[in-house]
Design a protein around this motif. Structure first.
Motif, short mmCIF file in Angstrom:
data_model
loop_
_atom_site.label_atom_id
_atom_site.label_comp_id
_atom_site.label_asym_id
_atom_site.label_seq_id
_atom_site.Cartn_x
_atom_site.Cartn_y
_atom_site.Cartn_z
N GLU A 39 0.84 -1.19 0.00
CA GLU A 39 0.00 0.00 0.00
C GLU A 39 0.88 1.25 0.00
O GLU A 39 2.09 1.18 0.20
CB GLU A 39 -0.92 0.00 1.23
N ASN A 40 0.27 2.42 -0.24
CA ASN A 40 1.01 3.66 -0.19
C ASN A 40 1.64 3.84 1.19
O ASN A 40 0.98 3.63 2.21
CB ASN A 40 0.09 4.84 -0.49
N GLY A 41 2.91 4.21 1.20
CA GLY A 41 3.60 4.41 2.47
C GLY A 41 4.26 3.16 3.02
O GLY A 41 4.82 3.20 4.12
N ALA A 42 4.23 2.07 2.27
CA ALA A 42 4.82 0.82 2.76
C ALA A 42 6.35 0.83 2.68
O ALA A 42 7.00 0.01 3.31
CB ALA A 42 4.28 -0.37 1.96
N GLY A 43 6.90 1.75 1.88
CA GLY A 43 8.35 1.84 1.75
C GLY A 43 8.87 1.41 0.39
O GLY A 43 10.09 1.29 0.21
N LYS A 44 7.99 1.24 -0.58
CA LYS A 44 8.40 0.75 -1.89
C LYS A 44 9.35 1.72 -2.59
O LYS A 44 10.40 1.33 -3.08
CB LYS A 44 7.17 0.49 -2.77
#
Length: 301
Positions: A39-44
């Motif tokens: 998800e957004n903010g997961a660190g990808k």
């Protein structure tokens, strides 16, 4: 399956205010398309920026192609192609300047290949109006297509693509999958692609290996076919929901009953219930794993 890795990472850490990237071990298999899901903010993006050499303020060990190559080796940088969000190209560059500057920056850049890719992607590179158009005047989707043409026009061994499908329409996402598969096939096992996405459904048919991230760390990974054997999609009647929820990663309920994902090794705990089993999609597995690890407040029906 015994495979070599195109990227090996150990004890990778990066601290932000309120966020920690902490990856004890990272392996990206060579010769395959690997999806980084979360998800957004997961660190990808943080992870991909580290892998692409954009962010250097991290701790840990990172090697490419084999255990002896790092980004300090210029030959390694030449073998890696990257696309990402934001100002990948300077906003005041024109489309024709993108081609000229790329040829100056990269010895392995083919202008002829770039032109062919632009035409293939619907960028009228020979139209004077398009040639003089500034990057900042292009739509998000058109900028992404231009970036893809630029990186695929180089002779590389590894592509690192940060959310390449996000600004593209459904038809172009299908085309992106075709381009990735062509890149791997032409490489004959020597080329690899590592791309991030928070919506895997449109990219599932090109994904060989998946790495799922949540709040800065890897929570699941594996070849897609192996993950589809590890997890099972369960469908059952409403009267069995309470008992089934005890082993389900996720559960959705409708007027006909429920469905959810559980470990295949736990199927015997559903004995005696009126349930059926199906092979889940990677998208279903990813959402279930993310729900089991997210910090969001999720309603478990």
């Amino acid at each position: 399956m015994n495979v070599n890795n195109v990227i090996n990472g150990q004890d990778m850490k990066k601290k932000f205010h309120g966020f920690d990237l902490n990856i004890p071990s990272l392996q990206v298999p060579k010769g395959f398309a690997t999806a980084l899901i979360g998800e957004n903010g997961a660190g990808k993006t943080t992870l991909l920026n580290i892998l692409a050499g954009i962010r250097l303020d991290y701790k840990g060990k990172l090697t490419y192609f084999d255990e002896s190559h790092t980004l300090e080796d210029e030959t390694v940088k030449d073998l890696i192609g990257y696309t990402g969000p934001g100002n990948y190209y300077l906003p005041n560059w024109t489309v024709s300047q993108v081609k000229t500057i790329s040829e100056l920056l990269f010895e392995n850049f083919s202008p002829k290949r770039f032109d062919a890719l632009c035409e293939e992607l619907g960028i009228s590179i020979h139209d004077r109006n398009m040639q003089n158009k500034k990057v900042t005047a292009l739509s998000d989707g058109m900028r992404m297509k231009l970036m893809l043409a630029g990186v695929l026009a180089r002779d590389t061994k590894l592509l690192i693509l940060d959310e390449p499908a996000s600004p593209l329409d459904p038809l172009m996402r299908d085309k992106l999958c075709e381009l990735i598969r062509d890149y791997l096939e032409r490489g004959n096992g020597e080329t690899s692609v590592f791309f991030s996405t928070h919506n895997i459904s449109d990219m599932e048919n090109v994904t060989d290996y998946a790495i799922i991230m949540e709040h800065g760390t890897i929570v699941e990974q594996g070849f897609v076919e192996d993950l589809k054997e590890k997890y099972i999609l369960v469908k059952g009647e409403k009267e069995d929901i309470a008992a089934a929820k005890k082993i389900l990663y996720s559960c959705s309920v409708n007027q006909y009953g429920f469905e959810g994902i559980c470990l295949a090794s736990n199927m015997d705990q559903l004995a005696g219930m009126d349930v059926s089993f199906e092979t889940p999609s990677l998208s279903q597995i990813s959402i279930a794993v993310m729900k089991a690890n997210t910090k969001l407040q999720m309603k478990f029906a």
